[in-house]
Design a protein around this motif. Structure first.
Motif, PDB file in Angstrom:
ATOM      1  N   PHE A 173       0.845  -1.191   0.000  1.00  0.00           N
ATOM      2  CA  PHE A 173       0.000   0.000   0.000  1.00  0.00           C
ATOM      3  C   PHE A 173       0.884   1.246   0.000  1.00  0.00           C
ATOM      4  O   PHE A 173       1.886   1.300   0.720  1.00  0.00           O
ATOM      5  CB  PHE A 173      -0.890   0.035   1.247  1.00  0.00           C
ATOM      6  CG  PHE A 173      -1.953  -1.033   1.245  1.00  0.00           C
ATOM      7  CD1 PHE A 173      -3.143  -0.852   0.559  1.00  0.00           C
ATOM      8  CD2 PHE A 173      -1.745  -2.236   1.914  1.00  0.00           C
ATOM      9  CE1 PHE A 173      -4.121  -1.830   0.541  1.00  0.00           C
ATOM     10  CE2 PHE A 173      -2.722  -3.231   1.905  1.00  0.00           C
ATOM     11  CZ  PHE A 173      -3.918  -3.026   1.218  1.00  0.00           C
ATOM     12  N   ASN A 204      -7.894   3.157 -11.992  1.00  0.00           N
ATOM     13  CA  ASN A 204      -7.091   1.933 -12.014  1.00  0.00           C
ATOM     14  C   ASN A 204      -6.062   2.028 -13.135  1.00  0.00           C
ATOM     15  O   ASN A 204      -6.336   2.600 -14.190  1.00  0.00           O
ATOM     16  CB  ASN A 204      -7.976   0.714 -12.303  1.00  0.00           C
ATOM     17  CG  ASN A 204      -9.021   0.486 -11.225  1.00  0.00           C
ATOM     18  OD1 ASN A 204      -8.999   1.107 -10.173  1.00  0.00           O
ATOM     19  ND2 ASN A 204      -9.942  -0.425 -11.499  1.00  0.00           N
ATOM     20  N   ILE A 239      -7.500   3.822  -3.558  1.00  0.00           N
ATOM     21  CA  ILE A 239      -8.390   3.650  -2.397  1.00  0.00           C
ATOM     22  C   ILE A 239      -9.126   4.976  -2.209  1.00  0.00           C
ATOM     23  O   ILE A 239      -8.478   6.026  -2.087  1.00  0.00           O
ATOM     24  CB  ILE A 239      -7.592   3.360  -1.103  1.00  0.00           C
ATOM     25  CG1 ILE A 239      -6.720   2.118  -1.259  1.00  0.00           C
ATOM     26  CG2 ILE A 239      -8.535   3.235   0.099  1.00  0.00           C
ATOM     27  CD1 ILE A 239      -5.743   1.917  -0.086  1.00  0.00           C
ATOM     28  N   ASN A 283      -9.134  10.267  -3.101  1.00  0.00           N
ATOM     29  CA  ASN A 283      -8.116   9.245  -3.367  1.00  0.00           C
ATOM     30  C   ASN A 283      -7.046   9.326  -2.272  1.00  0.00           C
ATOM     31  O   ASN A 283      -6.186  10.200  -2.300  1.00  0.00           O
ATOM     32  CB  ASN A 283      -7.525   9.507  -4.750  1.00  0.00           C
ATOM     33  CG  ASN A 283      -6.453   8.509  -5.151  1.00  0.00           C
ATOM     34  OD1 ASN A 283      -6.012   7.693  -4.347  1.00  0.00           O
ATOM     35  ND2 ASN A 283      -6.040   8.588  -6.399  1.00  0.00           N
ATOM     36  N   GLN A 306      -3.409   3.744  -2.375  1.00  0.00           N
ATOM     37  CA  GLN A 306      -3.573   2.730  -3.424  1.00  0.00           C
ATOM     38  C   GLN A 306      -2.982   1.401  -2.986  1.00  0.00           C
ATOM     39  O   GLN A 306      -2.127   1.360  -2.099  1.00  0.00           O
ATOM     40  CB  GLN A 306      -2.877   3.202  -4.687  1.00  0.00           C
ATOM     41  CG  GLN A 306      -1.453   3.617  -4.424  1.00  0.00           C
ATOM     42  CD  GLN A 306      -0.823   4.369  -5.585  1.00  0.00           C
ATOM     43  OE1 GLN A 306       0.200   3.934  -6.088  1.00  0.00           O
ATOM     44  NE2 GLN A 306      -1.409   5.502  -5.998  1.00  0.00           N
ATOM     45  N   ILE A 307      -3.479   0.352  -3.624  1.00  0.00           N
ATOM     46  CA  ILE A 307      -2.795  -0.943  -3.508  1.00  0.00           C
ATOM     47  C   ILE A 307      -2.014  -1.135  -4.801  1.00  0.00           C
ATOM     48  O   ILE A 307      -2.507  -0.809  -5.890  1.00  0.00           O
ATOM     49  CB  ILE A 307      -3.775  -2.102  -3.216  1.00  0.00           C
ATOM     50  CG1 ILE A 307      -2.997  -3.381  -2.872  1.00  0.00           C
ATOM     51  CG2 ILE A 307      -4.757  -2.346  -4.366  1.00  0.00           C
ATOM     52  CD1 ILE A 307      -3.862  -4.468  -2.228  1.00  0.00           C
ATOM     53  N   GLU A 337     -10.582  -3.744  -6.021  1.00  0.00           N
ATOM     54  CA  GLU A 337     -11.491  -2.630  -5.675  1.00  0.00           C
ATOM     55  C   GLU A 337     -12.278  -2.992  -4.417  1.00  0.00           C
ATOM     56  O   GLU A 337     -12.486  -2.159  -3.537  1.00  0.00           O
ATOM     57  CB  GLU A 337     -12.462  -2.346  -6.830  1.00  0.00           C
ATOM     58  CG  GLU A 337     -11.824  -1.593  -7.982  1.00  0.00           C
ATOM     59  CD  GLU A 337     -12.773  -1.414  -9.159  1.00  0.00           C
ATOM     60  OE1 GLU A 337     -13.987  -1.721  -9.033  1.00  0.00           O
ATOM     61  OE2 GLU A 337     -12.305  -0.979 -10.232  1.00  0.00           O
ATOM     62  N   ASN A 354     -10.030  -2.676  -1.404  1.00  0.00           N
ATOM     63  CA  ASN A 354      -9.814  -1.272  -1.041  1.00  0.00           C
ATOM     64  C   ASN A 354     -11.034  -0.655  -0.371  1.00  0.00           C
ATOM     65  O   ASN A 354     -10.891   0.193   0.522  1.00  0.00           O
ATOM     66  CB  ASN A 354      -9.437  -0.458  -2.296  1.00  0.00           C
ATOM     67  CG  ASN A 354      -7.999  -0.719  -2.715  1.00  0.00           C
ATOM     68  OD1 ASN A 354      -7.279  -1.445  -2.036  1.00  0.00           O
ATOM     69  ND2 ASN A 354      -7.587  -0.135  -3.813  1.00  0.00           N
ATOM     70  N   THR A 355     -12.229  -1.080  -0.780  1.00  0.00           N
ATOM     71  CA  THR A 355     -13.441  -0.583  -0.129  1.00  0.00           C
ATOM     72  C   THR A 355     -13.456  -1.010   1.344  1.00  0.00           C
ATOM     73  O   THR A 355     -13.827  -0.237   2.229  1.00  0.00           O
ATOM     74  CB  THR A 355     -14.703  -1.137  -0.838  1.00  0.00           C
ATOM     75  OG1 THR A 355     -14.594  -0.828  -2.220  1.00  0.00           O
ATOM     76  CG2 THR A 355     -15.975  -0.548  -0.287  1.00  0.00           C
ATOM     77  N   ILE A 385     -10.765  -1.744   3.175  1.00  0.00           N
ATOM     78  CA  ILE A 385      -9.667  -1.043   3.863  1.00  0.00           C
ATOM     79  C   ILE A 385     -10.100   0.394   4.192  1.00  0.00           C
ATOM     80  O   ILE A 385      -9.783   0.908   5.270  1.00  0.00           O
ATOM     81  CB  ILE A 385      -8.423  -0.988   2.956  1.00  0.00           C
ATOM     82  CG1 ILE A 385      -7.988  -2.393   2.582  1.00  0.00           C
ATOM     83  CG2 ILE A 385      -7.311  -0.131   3.562  1.00  0.00           C
ATOM     84  CD1 ILE A 385      -6.860  -2.994   3.299  1.00  0.00           C
ATOM     85  N   ALA A 386     -10.807   1.030   3.263  1.00  0.00           N
ATOM     86  CA  ALA A 386     -11.211   2.431   3.464  1.00  0.00           C
ATOM     87  C   ALA A 386     -12.048   2.561   4.741  1.00  0.00           C
ATOM     88  O   ALA A 386     -11.976   3.594   5.416  1.00  0.00           O
ATOM     89  CB  ALA A 386     -11.987   2.932   2.254  1.00  0.00           C
TER      90      ALA A 386
END
Ligand code: SME
Length: 151
Positions: free
Chosen positions: A44, A85, A112, A118, A121-122, A141, A144-145, A147-148
């Motif tokens: 990340f 992306n 992310i 933003n 990112q991964i 995606e 990341n949702t 993780i957010a």
């Protein structure tokens, strides 16, 4: 392992009590790298919008020298600005690319978003040419949702 199986693993990692977000993100990097044959480096990068730089966060794989990346530089820096992306089937075809290892052949970077912004990112490197499909994008995606919500 299928992406559906991996989603269960990621959910279990995120449901642990008393574990810091950083530790959970490290465990997610390790789970992804271990269980997807063509994920060779998973990490990340988190955005600092004041200094317009990305900062390496949790990762799994060989340590990289590129711990700070200015917005606009490399694949990661471009995603910090495009908010989209970026799938690179063959890194040889990219001029604006930062090489972390000569073994890397392809890369995928997925931003992310938190409250529409933003925030990072991964980034996944593969030692194979053209391994990534829409399934990878959809899965990452989703990761990341999740993780957010931690951040
Ligand atoms: N290749 C990336 C730099 C990060 S390393 O892959 C870990 C880029 O071009 O932004």
């Amino acid at each position: 392992m299928t992406f559906d199986d991996l989603k269960i693993q990621v959910t279990n990692i995120l449901n642990q009590n008393g574990v810091t977000p950083d530790k959970m993100m490290t465990e997610i990097c390790e789970a992804l790298r271990t269980n997807v044959s063509y994920y060779d480096w998973v990490g990340f990068y988190m955005a600092n919008h004041d200094s317009k730089t990305l900062h390496l966060g949790p990762f799994a794989g060989t340590p990289t020298d590129h711990t700070v990346i200015p917005f606009g530089k490399g694949i990661c820096g471009q995603v910090a600005e495009s908010n989209s992306n970026f799938v690179v089937p063959d890194v040889k075809g990219q001029d604006n690319y930062i090489a972390c290892s000569i073994a890397v052949k392809s890369e995928i970077v997925i931003p992310i978003f938190k409250d529409g912004k933003n925030i990072g990112q991964i980034d996944i490197d593969s030692n194979k040419v053209d391994p990534f499909t829409k399934e990878d994008e959809d899965f990452l995606e989703w990761v990341n949702t999740q993780i957010a919500e931690l951040l």
